[in-house]
Write a protein that holds these residues in place. Structure first.
Motif, PDB file in Angstrom:
ATOM      1  N   SER A  81       0.904  -0.949  -0.012  1.00 45.23           N
ATOM      2  CA  SER A  81       0.157   0.047  -0.037  1.00 45.23           C
ATOM      3  C   SER A  81       0.867   1.343  -0.074  1.00 45.23           C
ATOM      4  O   SER A  81       2.318   1.312   0.235  1.00 45.23           O
ATOM      5  N   VAL A  82       0.270   2.169  -0.247  1.00 46.07           N
ATOM      6  CA  VAL A  82       0.920   3.632  -0.301  1.00 46.07           C
ATOM      7  C   VAL A  82       1.561   3.870   1.278  1.00 46.07           C
ATOM      8  O   VAL A  82       2.617   4.261   1.449  1.00 46.07           O
ATOM      9  N   THR A  83       0.871   3.278   2.264  1.00 44.49           N
ATOM     10  CA  THR A  83       1.498   3.672   3.552  1.00 44.49           C
ATOM     11  C   THR A  83       2.575   2.941   3.893  1.00 44.49           C
ATOM     12  O   THR A  83       3.582   3.358   4.562  1.00 44.49           O
ATOM     13  N   THR A  84       2.494   1.611   3.285  1.00 46.02           N
ATOM     14  CA  THR A  84       3.608   0.674   3.516  1.00 46.02           C
ATOM     15  C   THR A  84       4.862   1.267   2.876  1.00 46.02           C
ATOM     16  O   THR A  84       5.970   1.278   3.493  1.00 46.02           O
ATOM     17  N   ILE A  85       4.732   1.793   1.772  1.00 48.41           N
ATOM     18  CA  ILE A  85       5.935   2.531   1.129  1.00 48.41           C
ATOM     19  C   ILE A  85       6.433   3.895   1.814  1.00 48.41           C
ATOM     20  O   ILE A  85       7.434   3.844   2.113  1.00 48.41           O
ATOM     21  N   VAL A  86       5.491   4.541   2.166  1.00 55.08           N
ATOM     22  CA  VAL A  86       5.630   5.960   3.110  1.00 55.08           C
ATOM     23  C   VAL A  86       6.584   5.389   4.200  1.00 55.08           C
ATOM     24  O   VAL A  86       7.533   6.220   4.333  1.00 55.08           O
ATOM     25  N   ILE A  87       6.233   4.545   4.708  1.00 56.74           N
ATOM     26  CA  ILE A  87       7.096   4.043   6.158  1.00 56.74           C
ATOM     27  C   ILE A  87       8.366   3.345   5.843  1.00 56.74           C
ATOM     28  O   ILE A  87       9.172   2.776   6.652  1.00 56.74           O
ATOM     29  N   GLY A  88       8.533   2.951   4.580  1.00 56.58           N
ATOM     30  CA  GLY A  88       9.867   2.203   3.973  1.00 56.58           C
ATOM     31  C   GLY A  88       9.860   0.752   4.504  1.00 56.58           C
ATOM     32  O   GLY A  88      10.649   0.156   4.272  1.00 56.58           O
ATOM     33  N   ALA A  89       8.500   0.167   4.694  1.00 54.65           N
ATOM     34  CA  ALA A  89       8.227  -1.123   5.040  1.00 54.65           C
ATOM     35  C   ALA A  89       8.114  -1.946   3.728  1.00 54.65           C
ATOM     36  O   ALA A  89       7.101  -2.656   3.897  1.00 54.65           O
ATOM     37  N   THR A  90       9.192  -1.903   2.743  1.00 57.91           N
ATOM     38  CA  THR A  90       9.111  -2.746   1.375  1.00 57.91           C
ATOM     39  C   THR A  90      10.174  -3.925   1.391  1.00 57.91           C
ATOM     40  O   THR A  90      11.381  -3.530   1.900  1.00 57.91           O
ATOM     41  N   ASP A  91      10.047  -4.503   0.525  1.00 58.42           N
ATOM     42  CA  ASP A  91      11.022  -5.589   0.561  1.00 58.42           C
ATOM     43  C   ASP A  91      11.947  -5.743  -0.941  1.00 58.42           C
ATOM     44  O   ASP A  91      12.966  -6.614  -0.839  1.00 58.42           O
ATOM     45  N   TYR A  92      11.366  -5.069  -1.604  1.00 62.81           N
ATOM     46  CA  TYR A  92      11.881  -5.007  -2.849  1.00 62.81           C
ATOM     47  C   TYR A  92      12.411  -3.541  -3.548  1.00 62.81           C
ATOM     48  O   TYR A  92      11.624  -2.514  -3.298  1.00 62.81           O
ATOM     49  N   TRP A  93      13.771  -3.447  -3.858  1.00 59.47           N
ATOM     50  CA  TRP A  93      14.201  -1.977  -4.273  1.00 59.47           C
ATOM     51  C   TRP A  93      15.083  -2.258  -5.668  1.00 59.47           C
ATOM     52  O   TRP A  93      15.636  -3.339  -6.008  1.00 59.47           O
ATOM     53  N   GLY A  94      14.962  -1.235  -6.514  1.00 59.81           N
ATOM     54  CA  GLY A  94      15.667  -1.235  -7.592  1.00 59.81           C
ATOM     55  C   GLY A  94      17.249  -0.793  -7.529  1.00 59.81           C
ATOM     56  O   GLY A  94      17.580  -0.659  -6.045  1.00 59.81           O
ATOM     57  N   GLN A  95      18.030  -0.828  -8.293  1.00 69.91           N
ATOM     58  CA  GLN A  95      19.701  -0.675  -8.055  1.00 69.91           C
ATOM     59  C   GLN A  95      19.826   1.114  -8.017  1.00 69.91           C
ATOM     60  O   GLN A  95      20.591   1.389  -7.595  1.00 69.91           O
ATOM     61  N   GLY A  96      18.891   1.680  -8.467  1.00 65.75           N
ATOM     62  CA  GLY A  96      18.770   3.129  -8.339  1.00 65.75           C
ATOM     63  C   GLY A  96      19.435   3.910  -9.616  1.00 65.75           C
ATOM     64  O   GLY A  96      20.291   3.200 -10.312  1.00 65.75           O
ATOM     65  N   THR A  97      19.063   5.137  -9.833  1.00 68.08           N
ATOM     66  CA  THR A  97      19.616   6.082 -10.835  1.00 68.08           C
ATOM     67  C   THR A  97      19.902   7.213 -10.463  1.00 68.08           C
ATOM     68  O   THR A  97      19.271   7.666  -9.414  1.00 68.08           O
ATOM     69  N   GLN A  98      21.264   7.776 -10.879  1.00 65.32           N
ATOM     70  CA  GLN A  98      21.545   8.962 -10.088  1.00 65.32           C
ATOM     71  C   GLN A  98      21.181  10.195 -10.960  1.00 65.32           C
ATOM     72  O   GLN A  98      20.971   9.995 -12.243  1.00 65.32           O
ATOM     73  N   VAL A  99      20.604  11.033 -10.205  1.00 67.35           N
ATOM     74  CA  VAL A  99      20.157  12.482 -10.683  1.00 67.35           C
ATOM     75  C   VAL A  99      21.006  13.543 -10.096  1.00 67.35           C
ATOM     76  O   VAL A  99      21.263  13.655  -8.944  1.00 67.35           O
ATOM     77  N   THR A 100      21.492  14.159 -10.883  1.00 67.98           N
ATOM     78  CA  THR A 100      22.418  15.421 -10.268  1.00 67.98           C
ATOM     79  C   THR A 100      21.912  16.770 -11.182  1.00 67.98           C
ATOM     80  O   THR A 100      21.741  16.796 -12.275  1.00 67.98           O
ATOM     81  N   VAL A 101      21.535  17.756 -10.377  1.00 74.86           N
ATOM     82  CA  VAL A 101      21.112  18.985 -10.616  1.00 74.86           C
ATOM     83  C   VAL A 101      22.164  19.937 -10.439  1.00 74.86           C
ATOM     84  O   VAL A 101      22.558  20.187  -9.178  1.00 74.86           O
ATOM     85  N   SER A 102      22.620  20.636 -11.385  1.00 71.62           N
ATOM     86  CA  SER A 102      23.746  21.661 -11.322  1.00 71.62           C
ATOM     87  C   SER A 102      23.073  23.063 -11.082  1.00 71.62           C
ATOM     88  O   SER A 102      22.064  23.244 -11.630  1.00 71.62           O
TER      89      SER A 102
END
Length: 123
Positions: free
Chosen positions: A101-122
């Motif tokens: 649920s959205v609530t589960t995600i808001v509190i970070g109680a999730t089991d699966y994550w991606g590897q991440g993507t870098q965002v850089t703002v100059s």
């Protein structure tokens, strides 16, 4: 096995825009909420936004409200993060996650994550 693969990060000037994508596989995408977190250098990972399975419930952290928009395409198993009016403080690695649920995600109680993507703002 659930897999989340982010893409779309990069370098952009302040005031610019980027759209991140997260492709999901391994379970019925349309049954789950999706969300984005970010982690800046030297800081803890923080919640950015989330969207429920039917896309009728979204949540955003205050610092991105009015600038970021989360959306999803259940036919393609993809969740998007449209980021406008980017600021240097948005610089971080952005991670996709999925949960019951959205609530589960808001509190970070999730089991699966991606590897991440870098965002850089100059500035």
């Amino acid at each position: 096995q659930v897999q989340l693969v982010e893409s779309g990060g990069g370098l952009v000037q302040a005031g610019g825009s980027l759209r991140l994508s997260c492709a999901a596989s391994g379970r019925t995408f349309s049954n789950y909420a999706m969300g984005w977190f970010r982690q800046a250098p030297g800081k803890e990972r923080e919640f950015v936004c989330a969207i429920n399975w039917g896309a009728y419930n979204t949540r955003y952290t205050d610092s991105v409200k009015g600038r970021f928009t989360i959306s999803r395409d259940n036919a393609k198993n993809i969740v998007y993060l449209q980021m406008n009016s980017l600021k240097p403080e948005d610089t971080a690695v952005y991670y996709c996650t999925t949960g019951a649920s959205v609530t589960t995600i808001v509190i970070g109680a999730t089991d699966y994550w991606g590897q991440g993507t870098q965002v850089t703002v100059s500035s």
